[in-house]
Write a protein that holds these residues in place. Structure first.
Motif, PDB file in Angstrom:
ATOM      1  N   THR A  54      10.386   1.364   0.023  1.00  0.00           N
ATOM      2  CA  THR A  54      10.093   2.439  -0.937  1.00  0.00           C
ATOM      3  C   THR A  54       8.645   2.397  -1.393  1.00  0.00           C
ATOM      4  N   ASN A  99      16.582  -5.412   5.771  1.00  0.00           N
ATOM      5  CA  ASN A  99      17.009  -5.932   7.075  1.00  0.00           C
ATOM      6  C   ASN A  99      18.520  -6.013   7.182  1.00  0.00           C
ATOM      7  N   THR A 121       0.833  -1.210   0.000  1.00  0.00           N
ATOM      8  CA  THR A 121       0.000   0.000   0.000  1.00  0.00           C
ATOM      9  C   THR A 121       0.864   1.256   0.000  1.00  0.00           C
ATOM     10  N   ILE A 122       0.264   2.354  -0.453  1.00  0.00           N
ATOM     11  CA  ILE A 122       0.853   3.672  -0.269  1.00  0.00           C
ATOM     12  C   ILE A 122       0.292   4.175   1.065  1.00  0.00           C
ATOM     13  N   PRO A 160       3.717  -5.891   6.982  1.00  0.00           N
ATOM     14  CA  PRO A 160       4.889  -6.394   7.716  1.00  0.00           C
ATOM     15  C   PRO A 160       6.216  -6.187   6.985  1.00  0.00           C
TER      16      PRO A 160
HETATM   17  N1  SAH Z   1       6.912   4.235   1.700  1.00  0.00           N
HETATM   18  C1  SAH Z   1       5.718   3.803   1.009  1.00  0.00           C
HETATM   19  C2  SAH Z   1       4.964   2.745   1.764  1.00  0.00           C
HETATM   20  C3  SAH Z   1       5.415   1.406   1.376  1.00  0.00           C
HETATM   21  S1  SAH Z   1       4.555   0.051   2.099  1.00  0.00           S
HETATM   22  C4  SAH Z   1       4.842   5.003   0.700  1.00  0.00           C
HETATM   23  O1  SAH Z   1       5.353   6.052   0.474  1.00  0.00           O
HETATM   24  O2  SAH Z   1       3.651   4.884   0.628  1.00  0.00           O
HETATM   25  C5  SAH Z   1       5.931  -0.846   2.708  1.00  0.00           C
HETATM   26  C6  SAH Z   1       6.921  -1.347   1.691  1.00  0.00           C
HETATM   27  O3  SAH Z   1       7.949  -2.020   2.400  1.00  0.00           O
HETATM   28  C7  SAH Z   1       6.380  -2.355   0.688  1.00  0.00           C
HETATM   29  O4  SAH Z   1       6.602  -1.887  -0.619  1.00  0.00           O
HETATM   30  C8  SAH Z   1       7.191  -3.625   0.968  1.00  0.00           C
HETATM   31  O5  SAH Z   1       7.490  -4.371  -0.201  1.00  0.00           O
HETATM   32  C9  SAH Z   1       8.456  -3.042   1.583  1.00  0.00           C
HETATM   33  N2  SAH Z   1       9.243  -3.952   2.409  1.00  0.00           N
HETATM   34  C10 SAH Z   1       8.807  -4.877   3.311  1.00  0.00           C
HETATM   35  N3  SAH Z   1       9.855  -5.514   3.880  1.00  0.00           N
HETATM   36  C11 SAH Z   1      10.992  -4.982   3.334  1.00  0.00           C
HETATM   37  C12 SAH Z   1      12.375  -5.225   3.505  1.00  0.00           C
HETATM   38  N4  SAH Z   1      12.849  -6.160   4.349  1.00  0.00           N
HETATM   39  N5  SAH Z   1      13.260  -4.477   2.778  1.00  0.00           N
HETATM   40  C13 SAH Z   1      12.814  -3.531   1.916  1.00  0.00           C
HETATM   41  N6  SAH Z   1      11.508  -3.266   1.708  1.00  0.00           N
HETATM   42  C14 SAH Z   1      10.597  -3.975   2.401  1.00  0.00           C
END
Ligand code: SAH
Length: 200
Positions: free
Chosen positions: A77, A126, A49-50, A194
């Motif tokens: 991102t 991570n 989600t955004i 998550p």
């Molecule tokens: N920053 C975004 C929100 C993204 S939602 C916005 O502006 O709306 C969270 C994002 O974290 C997802 O795209 C998911 O794929 C990513 N994500 C989850 N675990 C991750 C990890 N270990 N490393 C990098 N990205 C991760």
């Protein structure tokens, strides 16, 4: 959207100006564009989600704490919206995404908006982090159950990290690092996807 953010308690004028400067509808599917400025999270594909505008502004406000930031790291991102907002308030923004298609899409949006101070990386946030540490600010856009050690290590002394922690029940946390160590403050309840491991 900006007036609503004010009503919701966002006070930092620099953050409000940054939110005003980034066209949010660019980052969502055309079918959802009419809802782009509502205070809701919206699907961006791949089960992701955004984030809702309030939470984007709130995290940046808490991280910034009124200071000008040199180097900021974002984990997750997604579509790149928060990274684009961060680009307005920090000199350099590093943002990491584990879903290759989202990473590529975000690259396209940065080009379209001519944003040049965002460095995107396709990696598992991570452990595979940009070699640009230490960071003055770190934002994690996905919920972990504990603070990843690699991120604590990459936070500069004097730096501030904002992240959601928890599984079913999640809260936003602020982690401040000073010469003595780390201090953790619990903020409001939130709902994030998550933080996962590995790349896809
Ligand atoms: N920053 C975004 C929100 C993204 S939602 C916005 O502006 O709306 C969270 C994002 O974290 C997802 O795209 C998911 O794929 C990513 N994500 C989850 N675990 C991750 C990890 N270990 N490393 C990098 N990205 C991760």
């Amino acid at each position: 959207m900006i007036e609503r953010l004010r009503d919701q308690g966002i006070r930092d004028e620099i953050v409000l100006a940054a939110m005003n400067a980034v066209p949010r509808h660019i980052f969502v599917d055309e079918a959802l564009a009419s809802r782009a400025y509502d205070d809701v999270s919206l699907p961006i594909g791949f089960g992701q989600t955004i984030s809702q505008p309030y939470i984007v502004a709130r995290m940046i406000e808490v991280m910034r704490n009124g200071a000008t930031l040199n180097r900021v790291l974002e984990i997750g991102t997604g579509c790149g919206y928060q990274a684009a907002v961060l680009a307005q308030v920090a000199r350099d923004v590093y943002s990491v995404e584990r879903v290759q298609s989202l990473y590529e899409r975000a690259m396209g949006y940065m080009q379209e908006l001519k944003i040049q101070n965002v460095i995107l990386r396709y990696a598992d946030g991570n452990n595979s982090l940009p070699a640009a540490a230490p960071f003055n600010g770190i934002i994690v856009a996905a919920a972990a159950t504990h603070v990843p050690q690699a991120l604590l290590d990459q936070l500069a002394v004097g730096g501030r990290m904002v992240l959601p922690l928890g599984a079913q029940e999640q809260f936003l946390y602020l982690i401040e690092r000073d010469a003595e160590g780390y201090r953790e403050t619990r903020l409001e309840a939130v709902k994030f996807v998550p933080l996962l491991t590995g790349k896809i």
